[in-house]
Design a protein around this motif. Structure first.
Motif, PDB file in Angstrom:
ATOM      1  N   PRO A  58     -38.720   0.754 -13.149  1.00 46.27           N
ATOM      2  CA  PRO A  58     -38.619  -0.439 -12.303  1.00 46.27           C
ATOM      3  C   PRO A  58     -39.251  -1.651 -12.977  1.00 46.27           C
ATOM      4  O   PRO A  58     -39.977  -1.531 -13.965  1.00 46.27           O
ATOM      5  CB  PRO A  58     -39.417  -0.034 -11.061  1.00 46.27           C
ATOM      6  N   TYR A  77     -35.993   4.917  -8.821  1.00 51.98           N
ATOM      7  CA  TYR A  77     -36.883   4.280  -9.788  1.00 51.98           C
ATOM      8  C   TYR A  77     -38.128   5.134  -9.974  1.00 51.98           C
ATOM      9  O   TYR A  77     -38.608   5.765  -9.022  1.00 51.98           O
ATOM     10  CB  TYR A  77     -37.281   2.878  -9.322  1.00 51.98           C
ATOM     11  N   ARG A 116     -39.323   0.695  -4.561  1.00 53.27           N
ATOM     12  CA  ARG A 116     -38.731   1.983  -4.197  1.00 53.27           C
ATOM     13  C   ARG A 116     -38.383   2.053  -2.713  1.00 53.27           C
ATOM     14  O   ARG A 116     -37.419   2.720  -2.329  1.00 53.27           O
ATOM     15  CB  ARG A 116     -39.657   3.124  -4.610  1.00 53.27           C
TER      16      ARG A 116
END
Length: 370
Positions: A256, A165, A178
């Protein structure tokens, strides 16, 4: 006093379990150099399933079209979109003759089911090697196909890749997302290295069409909305047919979620499939999570009661060193090194987050993939 003795010795056992996971199991990926595979030029079909993704296709599809690979087609699957997804696909197809469109319309038996759409795309693909990604994903280099395809051999018919991401500065949520993605990748790469692969991510995954038909596709879990990636791999992958690809040029990235509510809904769908994993995988994953919860719970009790606190702090330091080394080496491989700065805090937040999702999913199941 006897109770505190039991708690302390339980804490020692839990620390030992955590060290085995981080140092041995995850270490099979973290501490070993990956072998470079020879480049191959076998024809490959790249499949992108899209539902209401007109904007993302405009932005990210060119990065797939411009891949420096000799022979590949792109199969664009329009999963009953109600926006301009089909029109965007048709626009790209007019300019590039290696693009094939599969236009899927909802039918009552498979309403809003991504697996049905993917199945039609797989059947329509021209080549036997299939490479999957999502409409909101972008390969980090124009060698993405080359890197993933290089791991196909006569034996290796499944290739697990890494879907990262994008980083957002000064965002705790971004680091948490993450970190969760990194930890998940460490788990499925490590399990695969040890000969018991259990999942992959549809953002970056490849397998032979024969593997798909050998397992009767998604038929065993067609009624579950999620799991076109992890449930399929859990069923089809084994120690002989699975390879991992974690070179930097093989990564994909995507944007994200930017709010906890959005991420919560996304992870509810993802985690809802875990109950259908093979028992050994469920047991290993559950033991790791339970040991994490017990580690911090028992440590807190020992420190509050000031009982065995010197030993407790020593065990904490030992466990943190092993954890930092294991996750640190993996984070370097997967270009996520900045999450290490907040590691204990991210771990605690993720434990609470996953517990909340587990309880919520017990009450009601997520129904749609989009």
């Amino acid at each position: 006093m006897i109770l505190l003795d039991v708690i302390f010795y339980s804490f020692v056992v839990v620390v030992s379990i955590q060290v085995v996971y981080y140092g041995v199991l995850f270490g099979s990926f973290s501490f070993k150099e990956e072998k470079t595979s020879k480049q191959k030029s076998s024809p490959i079909s790249v499949l992108v399933c899209a539902k209401n993704e007109a904007k993302n296709l405009k932005q990210f599809l060119p990065s797939i079209i411009n891949q420096s690979y000799k022979d590949f087609e792109i199969v664009l699957i329009n999963d009953a979109s109600i926006d301009d997804t089909l029109e965007v696909m048709e626009g790209f197809a007019k300019k590039h003759n290696n693009i094939k469109i599969v236009n899927v319309k909802n039918i009552e038996a498979f309403w809003a089911n991504k697996k049905y759409a993917l199945t039609l795309g797989i059947k329509a693909a021209k080549h036997d090697h299939l490479l999957f990604t999502d409409a909101d994903c972008k390969p980090v280099s124009n060698h993405w196909i080359s890197e993933m395809a290089s791991h196909f051999t006569n034996e290796n018919t499944i290739v697990l890749g890494y879907g990262a991401y994008n980083k957002i500065k000064n965002s705790f949520l971004n680091k948490l997302i993450r970190y969760e993605t990194l930890l998940t990748a460490i788990q499925y790469f490590s399990f695969a290295k040890l000969g018991t692969p259990f999942m992959g991510v549809g953002r970056n995954l490849a397998y032979n069409r024969d593997e798909f038909f050998k397992t009767n596709g998604f038929i065993k879990h067609i009624d579950i909305r999620s799991g076109d990636d992890d449930l399929f791999i859990n069923e089809a992958a084994n120690s002989k047919n699975t390879s991992i690809c974690c070179t930097r040029d093989s990564f994909t990235t995507s944007n994200p979620k930017t709010t906890f509510n959005q991420w919560f809904r996304q992870k509810r769908r993802h985690i809802s499939t875990a109950d259908n994993y093979k028992f050994k995988h469920k047991a290993l994953l559950a033991l790791f999570y339970i040991s994490q919860v017990l580690f911090w719970t028992l440590l807190t009790i020992l420190l509050i009661n000031q009982s065995y606190w010197q030993f407790a702090l020593s065990l904490l330091a030992f466990r943190l060193i092993i954890q930092y080394l294991s996750i640190g080496f993996s984070a370097k491989k997967l270009n996520e090194i900045d999450v290490l700065y907040l590691l204990p805090l991210l771990e605690l937040f993720l434990i609470g987050f996953q517990l909340t999702i587990f309880i919520t999913n017990l009450i009601s199941k997520p129904k749609y993939w989009k």
